[in-house]
Design an enzyme around this catalytic site. Sequence first.
Site, short mmCIF file in Angstrom:
data_model
loop_
_atom_site.label_atom_id
_atom_site.label_comp_id
_atom_site.label_asym_id
_atom_site.label_seq_id
_atom_site.Cartn_x
_atom_site.Cartn_y
_atom_site.Cartn_z
N ASP A 1 0.79 -1.39 0.06
CA ASP A 1 -0.13 0.18 0.11
C ASP A 1 0.94 1.11 0.09
O ASP A 1 2.19 1.24 0.30
CB ASP A 1 -0.77 -0.02 1.26
CG ASP A 1 -1.89 1.34 1.25
OD1 ASP A 1 -2.45 1.34 0.25
OD2 ASP A 1 -1.94 2.08 2.38
N SER A 2 0.30 2.38 -0.36
CA SER A 2 1.01 3.63 0.13
C SER A 2 1.41 3.89 1.29
O SER A 2 2.35 4.86 1.50
CB SER A 2 0.42 4.86 -0.88
OG SER A 2 -0.75 5.18 0.01
N GLU B 1 -3.03 9.57 8.53
CA GLU B 1 -1.36 9.13 8.62
C GLU B 1 -0.89 10.11 9.79
O GLU B 1 0.18 9.85 10.48
CB GLU B 1 -0.72 9.63 7.23
CG GLU B 1 -0.95 8.48 6.21
CD GLU B 1 -0.26 7.40 6.21
OE1 GLU B 1 0.73 7.23 6.89
OE2 GLU B 1 -0.44 6.20 5.54
N HIS C 1 -7.24 3.61 4.02
CA HIS C 1 -6.90 4.36 5.14
C HIS C 1 -8.34 4.47 5.62
O HIS C 1 -8.33 4.76 7.09
CB HIS C 1 -6.49 5.62 4.78
CG HIS C 1 -4.80 5.79 4.43
ND1 HIS C 1 -4.45 5.05 3.33
CD2 HIS C 1 -3.78 6.24 5.19
CE1 HIS C 1 -3.03 5.00 3.24
NE2 HIS C 1 -2.85 5.97 4.42
N CYS D 1 -3.76 -1.34 -2.20
CA CYS D 1 -4.02 0.10 -2.22
C CYS D 1 -5.13 0.12 -3.44
O CYS D 1 -4.81 -0.37 -4.68
CB CYS D 1 -2.75 0.89 -2.69
SG CYS D 1 -2.95 2.37 -2.91
N CYS E 1 -10.55 3.29 -0.01
CA CYS E 1 -9.34 3.81 0.14
C CYS E 1 -9.06 2.85 1.64
O CYS E 1 -9.69 3.08 2.40
CB CYS E 1 -9.00 5.01 0.49
SG CYS E 1 -7.51 5.56 0.92
N1 DGL Z 1 -4.26 4.01 0.74
C1 DGL Z 1 -4.50 4.16 -0.83
C2 DGL Z 1 -5.72 3.59 -1.30
O1 DGL Z 1 -6.49 2.64 -0.80
C3 DGL Z 1 -4.27 5.66 -1.12
C4 DGL Z 1 -3.94 6.63 -0.28
C5 DGL Z 1 -2.97 7.64 -0.98
O2 DGL Z 1 -3.19 8.60 -1.47
O3 DGL Z 1 -1.84 7.21 -0.86
O4 DGL Z 1 -6.28 4.12 -2.33
#
Ligand code: DGL
Length: 284
Positions: A23-24, A165, A199, A86, A197
């Site tokens: 993931d990012s 974050e 997050h 991600c 997403c």
């Molecule tokens: N966690 C990532 C997602 O699921 C993206 C978050 C980011 O913008 O890096 O889309």
Amino acid sequence: MEGMDSEKDGSGIDRNAPIGVFDSGIGGMTVVREIIRQNPDERIVYFGDVARLPYGSKTKDTIVRFARQITRFLRTKQVKAIVVACNTASAYALDILKEESDIPMIGVIGAGARAAIQATRNGKIGVIGTDATIGSNIYTDVMIQLRPDIQVTGKACPLFVPLVEEGLWHDSVTDEIASRYLNELKGKYIDTLVLGCTHYPLLRSTLRRLMGDEVTLVNPAYETAIELKALLAQLGLARDPQEPVEGEKYSFYVSDLAEKFRNFAVSILPGEVKEIQKINIEEY
Ligand code: DGL
């Protein structure tokens, strides 16, 4: 288009090798949590690209370049399959990575779309995600393929990733921003909301309060973990539970700020996170 199971067959792949997940940033740990729940015998190598997040405001070319580098890094760990945890990378890079790969790869969008279609009663679904994911229209496209009469409303929520974050999971600033984002969706009478997403499940209690109990919140991580389990079984790649694990069962790598990542990771996966190693992903 990201969606259905990988067609790679499992011949020649070591079934006791770990699964790569990336993931990012920290968000993919919500997917790891579900993978562990559904696949407790599997070993996992995780990579969080915290140095280069957010992915959600990047172009397709950049996202594909990052995803390729991470795939190359994970392959150095001899992974047997890769989960692109991600949503943004799944939207833009998964199909390309799958074509280039001789091991199975799955993303989170097909699973999330299927779960939302199953959950909706009135056929009106909302999707929240990064600018890139919502801009790609991928959730809408996959859901319409599955059920042509479905109405999908997407809403980009770009401030959610930095808020998560920064650890502001339960904070009045997050409440205020979330209520602005969600107001538009409330006017569409959706009964199902996809947390598109990785997050966003960390903001679940805020989203639940603002959307009300009548809206089903779909976390694609849950379906993805089930899809992974089925895929490993189908390809004969499920790990033999009798085989002893050499070294750590779960390994975590990041591109920056390993200590900060550790504190969050421990709160998402208590007991499972030991060491976090920082690597230079640009070398891959
Ligand atoms: N966690 C990532 C997602 O699921 C993206 C978050 C980011 O913008 O890096 O889309």
